[in-house]
Each structure stands twice: as C-alpha cells, then as structure tokens.
Design a protein around this motif. Structure first.
Motif, short mmCIF file in Angstrom:
data_model
loop_
_atom_site.label_atom_id
_atom_site.label_comp_id
_atom_site.label_asym_id
_atom_site.label_seq_id
_atom_site.Cartn_x
_atom_site.Cartn_y
_atom_site.Cartn_z
N LYS A 13 0.83 -1.20 0.00
CA LYS A 13 0.00 0.00 0.00
C LYS A 13 0.88 1.26 0.00
O LYS A 13 0.63 2.22 -0.75
CB LYS A 13 -0.92 0.00 1.23
CG LYS A 13 -1.86 1.17 1.28
CD LYS A 13 -2.76 1.10 2.50
CE LYS A 13 -3.63 2.34 2.59
NZ LYS A 13 -4.45 2.35 3.80
N ALA A 14 1.93 1.26 0.83
CA ALA A 14 2.84 2.40 0.90
C ALA A 14 3.57 2.59 -0.43
O ALA A 14 3.75 3.72 -0.90
CB ALA A 14 3.85 2.22 2.03
N GLU A 15 3.95 1.49 -1.06
CA GLU A 15 4.62 1.57 -2.36
C GLU A 15 3.69 2.16 -3.42
O GLU A 15 4.09 3.00 -4.23
CB GLU A 15 5.09 0.18 -2.79
CG GLU A 15 5.89 0.18 -4.07
CD GLU A 15 6.37 -1.22 -4.43
OE1 GLU A 15 6.52 -1.47 -5.63
OE2 GLU A 15 6.59 -2.04 -3.53
N LYS A 16 2.46 1.75 -3.41
CA LYS A 16 1.47 2.26 -4.36
C LYS A 16 1.26 3.77 -4.14
O LYS A 16 1.22 4.55 -5.10
CB LYS A 16 0.16 1.52 -4.22
CG LYS A 16 -0.90 1.96 -5.21
CD LYS A 16 -2.19 1.18 -5.05
CE LYS A 16 -3.23 1.71 -6.02
NZ LYS A 16 -4.51 1.04 -5.86
N GLU A 17 1.15 4.19 -2.88
CA GLU A 17 0.96 5.61 -2.57
C GLU A 17 2.18 6.43 -3.01
O GLU A 17 2.04 7.53 -3.56
CB GLU A 17 0.71 5.81 -1.08
CG GLU A 17 -0.65 5.32 -0.62
CD GLU A 17 -0.84 5.40 0.89
OE1 GLU A 17 0.08 5.88 1.59
OE2 GLU A 17 -1.89 4.96 1.36
N ALA A 18 3.36 5.89 -2.80
CA ALA A 18 4.59 6.59 -3.21
C ALA A 18 4.64 6.72 -4.73
O ALA A 18 5.00 7.78 -5.25
CB ALA A 18 5.82 5.84 -2.69
N ALA A 19 4.26 5.67 -5.43
CA ALA A 19 4.25 5.72 -6.89
C ALA A 19 3.25 6.76 -7.38
O ALA A 19 3.53 7.51 -8.34
CB ALA A 19 3.92 4.35 -7.47
N GLU A 20 2.11 6.86 -6.74
CA GLU A 20 1.11 7.86 -7.11
C GLU A 20 1.63 9.27 -6.85
O GLU A 20 1.41 10.18 -7.66
CB GLU A 20 -0.20 7.62 -6.35
CG GLU A 20 -0.95 6.39 -6.80
CD GLU A 20 -2.13 6.04 -5.91
OE1 GLU A 20 -2.35 6.74 -4.89
OE2 GLU A 20 -2.83 5.07 -6.22
N MET A 21 2.33 9.47 -5.73
CA MET A 21 2.89 10.78 -5.41
C MET A 21 3.95 11.17 -6.43
O MET A 21 4.01 12.32 -6.88
CB MET A 21 3.48 10.78 -4.00
CG MET A 21 2.43 10.71 -2.90
SD MET A 21 3.12 10.53 -1.25
CE MET A 21 4.12 11.98 -1.10
N ILE A 22 4.78 10.22 -6.81
CA ILE A 22 5.83 10.48 -7.80
C ILE A 22 5.21 10.84 -9.14
O ILE A 22 5.63 11.79 -9.80
CB ILE A 22 6.79 9.28 -7.91
CG1 ILE A 22 7.63 9.16 -6.64
CG2 ILE A 22 7.68 9.39 -9.15
CD1 ILE A 22 8.42 7.89 -6.52
N GLU A 23 4.19 10.10 -9.55
CA GLU A 23 3.52 10.38 -10.81
C GLU A 23 2.87 11.77 -10.79
O GLU A 23 2.94 12.51 -11.77
CB GLU A 23 2.47 9.30 -11.11
CG GLU A 23 1.86 9.41 -12.47
CD GLU A 23 2.87 9.28 -13.60
OE1 GLU A 23 2.68 9.95 -14.62
OE2 GLU A 23 3.84 8.53 -13.45
N ALA A 24 2.27 12.13 -9.68
CA ALA A 24 1.65 13.46 -9.56
C ALA A 24 2.72 14.55 -9.64
O ALA A 24 2.52 15.58 -10.29
CB ALA A 24 0.88 13.57 -8.24
N ALA A 25 3.86 14.32 -9.02
CA ALA A 25 4.96 15.30 -9.07
C ALA A 25 5.49 15.43 -10.50
O ALA A 25 5.79 16.54 -10.95
CB ALA A 25 6.08 14.88 -8.12
N LYS A 26 5.58 14.31 -11.22
CA LYS A 26 6.04 14.36 -12.61
C LYS A 26 5.06 15.15 -13.47
O LYS A 26 5.48 15.95 -14.32
CB LYS A 26 6.19 12.95 -13.17
CG LYS A 26 7.40 12.21 -12.66
CD LYS A 26 7.47 10.82 -13.27
CE LYS A 26 8.64 10.04 -12.75
NZ LYS A 26 8.70 8.68 -13.34
N ARG A 27 3.77 14.93 -13.27
CA ARG A 27 2.77 15.68 -14.05
C ARG A 27 2.85 17.17 -13.74
O ARG A 27 2.78 18.01 -14.63
CB ARG A 27 1.36 15.15 -13.76
CG ARG A 27 1.04 13.84 -14.43
CD ARG A 27 -0.44 13.51 -14.33
NE ARG A 27 -0.94 13.47 -12.97
CZ ARG A 27 -0.95 12.40 -12.19
NH1 ARG A 27 -0.48 11.25 -12.63
NH2 ARG A 27 -1.43 12.47 -10.96
#
Length: 108
Positions: A13-27
């Motif tokens: 779950k933490a890995e998924k949240e981190a991936a989502e945060m990284i993707e949002a930062a990239k956008r």
C-alpha cells in the motif's frame, strides 16, 4: 490475516501511494515546464514585435534620407543586433536555470 501478511500488505500500500505521489509530481513538473516555455515564447514574441517595429522605423528613415541614412542604419542595426544577442544570452541562461530547477526539485 497473519502479522507477516499484514506487513506485506502495508508495504504494498505504501509503495502504491509513493508511486502515485511520484507520478503526480512528474505531471506537475511537466505542467510547470510547459508554462515556462509558453511564457518564454510570449516574451520572445513581444521582443520580436518590438524589434520588427524598430526595424521598420529605421528602414523608413533610411529610405527617406538616402545613402547618408544607410551608414547610420547599419550602425544602429549593429547596435540592435548586439542588444538582441545580449538579451537572448541573458534570457536563455535564466530560462535554463529555471527549467533545471523545476525539473530537479519537484515538490511532492
């Protein structure tokens, strides 16, 4: 659910949240780069219009004054060209630094 499975689930779950945060930062970073590029293009268009207007004025003045105006126009053109190159050099460094800063330091 046993304790090891719960821990694995939490990690996933933490890995998924981190991936989502990284993707949002990239956008967000990509959007800021597009905005910076648009602003730079608008500034370039403004400068281009200004210098084109000045060029047309000088052209009209030189046509009105004949050969005497051509040497003055050449000197003025050289001065303007030096100023344009200087503005480009200054603005390109500024824009490069801004884009590098935006790309290298995304806010999460």
């Amino acid at each position: 659910m046993s304790k090891p499975q719960g821990t694995v689930h939490q990690l996933l779950k933490a890995e998924k949240e981190a991936a989502e945060m990284i993707e949002a930062a990239k956008r967000k970073r990509a959007q800021r780069i597009r905005e910076a590029r648009t602003e730079a293009e608008a500034e370039v268009q403004g400068l281009r219009a200004k210098y084109q207007k000045n060029f047309e004025r000088l052209k009209q003045e030189s046509e009105a004054s004949g050969d005497q105006g051509s040497t003055a126009m050449a000197a003025e053109a050289e001065k303007e060209l030096a100023q344009i190159k200087n503005n480009f050099r200054n603005n390109s460094e500024k824009m490069t630094k801004e884009i590098v800063q935006l790309v290298s330091q995304p806010s999460l």
